[in-house]
Design a protein around this motif. Structure first.
Motif, PDB file in Angstrom:
ATOM      1  N   ILE A  53       0.775  28.500  25.581  1.00 53.95           N
ATOM      2  CA  ILE A  53       0.611  26.859  25.888  1.00 53.95           C
ATOM      3  C   ILE A  53       1.034  26.180  24.643  1.00 53.95           C
ATOM      4  N   ASP A  54       0.840  26.418  23.550  1.00 55.22           N
ATOM      5  CA  ASP A  54       1.270  26.066  22.314  1.00 55.22           C
ATOM      6  C   ASP A  54       2.623  26.004  22.119  1.00 55.22           C
ATOM      7  N   GLU A  55       3.307  27.142  22.756  1.00 54.17           N
ATOM      8  CA  GLU A  55       4.906  27.180  22.705  1.00 54.17           C
ATOM      9  C   GLU A  55       5.394  26.414  23.515  1.00 54.17           C
ATOM     10  N   ILE A  56       4.977  26.149  24.667  1.00 54.18           N
ATOM     11  CA  ILE A  56       5.646  25.300  25.556  1.00 54.18           C
ATOM     12  C   ILE A  56       5.486  24.069  25.069  1.00 54.18           C
TER      13      ILE A  56
ATOM     14  N   ASN B 296       5.527  23.131  21.962  1.00 57.04           N
ATOM     15  CA  ASN B 296       6.224  23.084  20.944  1.00 57.04           C
ATOM     16  C   ASN B 296       7.674  22.950  21.263  1.00 57.04           C
ATOM     17  N   VAL B 297       8.091  23.184  22.275  1.00 61.59           N
ATOM     18  CA  VAL B 297       9.386  23.143  23.022  1.00 61.59           C
ATOM     19  C   VAL B 297       9.509  21.622  23.333  1.00 61.59           C
ATOM     20  N   ARG B 298       8.752  20.927  23.706  1.00 57.60           N
ATOM     21  CA  ARG B 298       8.608  19.523  24.063  1.00 57.60           C
ATOM     22  C   ARG B 298       8.871  18.725  22.611  1.00 57.60           C
TER      23      ARG B 298
ATOM     24  N   ASN C  88      20.431   3.525  26.451  1.00 55.02           N
ATOM     25  CA  ASN C  88      21.055   4.671  26.376  1.00 55.02           C
ATOM     26  C   ASN C  88      20.651   5.682  25.842  1.00 55.02           C
ATOM     27  N   HIS C  89      20.173   5.678  24.590  1.00 50.72           N
ATOM     28  CA  HIS C  89      19.418   6.800  23.858  1.00 50.72           C
ATOM     29  C   HIS C  89      18.202   7.012  24.615  1.00 50.72           C
ATOM     30  N   LEU C  90      17.242   6.079  25.112  1.00 50.59           N
ATOM     31  CA  LEU C  90      16.088   6.151  25.795  1.00 50.59           C
ATOM     32  C   LEU C  90      16.527   7.018  27.126  1.00 50.59           C
ATOM     33  N   LYS C  91      17.292   6.613  28.036  1.00 50.74           N
ATOM     34  CA  LYS C  91      17.696   7.381  28.978  1.00 50.74           C
ATOM     35  C   LYS C  91      17.998   8.932  28.870  1.00 50.74           C
ATOM     36  N   HIS C  92      18.745   8.999  27.696  1.00 46.66           N
ATOM     37  CA  HIS C  92      19.244  10.426  27.248  1.00 46.66           C
ATOM     38  C   HIS C  92      17.774  11.173  27.142  1.00 46.66           C
ATOM     39  N   LYS C  93      16.990  10.472  26.413  1.00 40.72           N
ATOM     40  CA  LYS C  93      15.736  11.398  25.655  1.00 40.72           C
ATOM     41  C   LYS C  93      14.890  11.838  26.916  1.00 40.72           C
ATOM     42  N   LYS C  94      14.844  10.525  27.838  1.00 44.72           N
ATOM     43  CA  LYS C  94      14.101  10.674  29.037  1.00 44.72           C
ATOM     44  C   LYS C  94      14.580  11.828  29.893  1.00 44.72           C
ATOM     45  N   GLY C  95      15.753  12.048  29.897  1.00 42.39           N
ATOM     46  CA  GLY C  95      16.335  13.316  30.698  1.00 42.39           C
ATOM     47  C   GLY C  95      16.134  14.424  30.000  1.00 42.39           C
ATOM     48  N   GLU C  96      15.852  14.495  28.880  1.00 41.44           N
ATOM     49  CA  GLU C  96      15.843  15.625  28.151  1.00 41.44           C
ATOM     50  C   GLU C  96      14.293  16.018  28.416  1.00 41.44           C
TER      51      GLU C  96
ATOM     52  N   LEU D 292      10.174  19.072  31.199  1.00 39.03           N
ATOM     53  CA  LEU D 292       8.895  19.128  31.994  1.00 39.03           C
ATOM     54  C   LEU D 292       9.008  19.766  33.454  1.00 39.03           C
ATOM     55  N   LYS D 293      10.098  19.484  33.848  1.00 39.62           N
ATOM     56  CA  LYS D 293      10.687  20.147  34.977  1.00 39.62           C
ATOM     57  C   LYS D 293      10.227  21.930  34.913  1.00 39.62           C
ATOM     58  N   GLU D 294      11.047  22.415  33.893  1.00 42.47           N
ATOM     59  CA  GLU D 294      10.924  23.734  33.491  1.00 42.47           C
ATOM     60  C   GLU D 294       9.404  24.260  33.212  1.00 42.47           C
ATOM     61  N   THR D 295       8.774  23.374  32.687  1.00 40.94           N
ATOM     62  CA  THR D 295       7.465  24.132  31.917  1.00 40.94           C
ATOM     63  C   THR D 295       6.222  23.544  32.689  1.00 40.94           C
ATOM     64  N   GLU D 296       6.322  22.456  33.397  1.00 41.80           N
ATOM     65  CA  GLU D 296       5.197  21.938  34.053  1.00 41.80           C
ATOM     66  C   GLU D 296       4.426  22.722  34.858  1.00 41.80           C
ATOM     67  N   LYS D 297       4.783  23.472  35.621  1.00 46.81           N
ATOM     68  CA  LYS D 297       4.159  24.566  36.419  1.00 46.81           C
ATOM     69  C   LYS D 297       3.752  25.632  35.696  1.00 46.81           C
ATOM     70  N   GLU D 298       4.237  26.185  34.811  1.00 47.53           N
ATOM     71  CA  GLU D 298       3.759  27.221  33.909  1.00 47.53           C
ATOM     72  C   GLU D 298       2.597  26.737  33.002  1.00 47.53           C
ATOM     73  N   GLU D 299       2.818  25.689  32.719  1.00 43.92           N
ATOM     74  CA  GLU D 299       1.617  24.941  31.686  1.00 43.92           C
ATOM     75  C   GLU D 299       0.612  24.952  32.572  1.00 43.92           C
TER      76      GLU D 299
END
Length: 259
Positions: A26-29, A31-33, A145-153, A158-165
């Motif tokens: 969980i910590d690793e996940i 930390n990725v964020r 624009n920066h916010l949009k980019h960061k939100k996208g990231e 979150l999509k990749e890790t939400e289910k696993e977390e």
């Protein structure tokens, strides 16, 4: 698995180590964020601040424009008054009336002069405000624009890790329920006090995992016997033998892969 009251020391150690592996995952996940959630929050605050500033600047601009309009009206009124007083001077009966009208004309001329001076000052202020508004709009656009980019990231992560977390969090809770309160309390206390969150570690090359302090052979044998829970005298971490650690790692890796 056996109930808490019936669990052997070995079973307790295995459950504890499994919990450590789950929590570390969980910590690793997380930390990725990393700092992304905080970055997004800070950017959202900055964007809102810039929008508020822009509203205030535009409001000030409207006020100044309104003041210019008032001054122009005042000038027109003064001109009308001057024309009226000038006409009246043609029909005066004495010098006193003439001088009185002259003073009125002079006063209106001063009013016009002062109003024109204010209009010039207001126009300078407008140019300054427009420059600040332009810079603020540019900054706002860049931060949005920066916010949009960061939100996208962040959304992608979150999509990749939400289910696993979520699955791991449930798994962590289930394992906590299998551990007696006193032992769980010790685990959480150690985990919160160490930088890497490792409360249960295996012996590596004769030392506590991540430590350079050698553990005496007699203590290593006690740990390997799995008859009692032993902590590292230097770090306070709970120790397990390498074999048990390897077995549990393999088991948990298979479980993680299926999540």
């Amino acid at each position: 698995m056996a109930k808490k009251t019936e669990a052997t020391v070995e079973e307790k150690l295995r459950t504890l180590y499994d919990l450590q592996l789950i929590d570390s995952r969980i910590d690793e996940i997380r930390n990725v964020r990393g700092e992304l959630p905080l970055e997004v929050e800070d950017l959202e605050d900055e964007v809102e601040g810039l929008k508020t500033r822009l509203e205030k600047l535009n409001g000030n601009l409207e006020e100044i424009t309104h003041e210019i309009s008032n001054k122009k009206n005042l000038i027109e009124e003064a001109k009308v008054s001057i024309k009226k007083y000038t006409e009246q001077q043609k029909n005066v009966r004495n010098n006193r009336e003439f001088n009185s009208l002259s003073k009125e004309i002079e006063f209106q001329e001063l009013e016009i002069e002062l109003a024109e001076k204010h209009i010039k000052e207001f126009k300078v202020q407008i140019e300054q405000k427009k420059e600040v508004i332009s810079q603020t709009k540019e900054r706002l656009s860049e931060r949005e624009n920066h916010l949009k980019h960061k939100k996208g990231e962040l959304d992608d992560i979150l999509k990749e890790t939400e289910k696993e977390e979520k699955a791991l969090m449930n798994m962590s809770i289930e394992h906590e329920e299998l551990i007696e309160e006193r032992l769980l309390g010790a685990y959480k206390r150690i985990r919160s006090s160490v930088k890497n969150g490792l409360a249960v570690v295996a012996i590596e090359r004769g030392a506590s995992g991540g430590s350079f302090f050698t553990i005496p052979p007699q203590v290593q044998m006690e740990i390997a016997s799995r008859k009692k829970i032993i902590t590292d005298e230097h770090s306070g971490r709970i120790l397990v033998d390498p074999t048990l650690a390897e077995e549990e790692k393999q088991k948990m890796e298979d479980i993680f892969a299926s999540v």
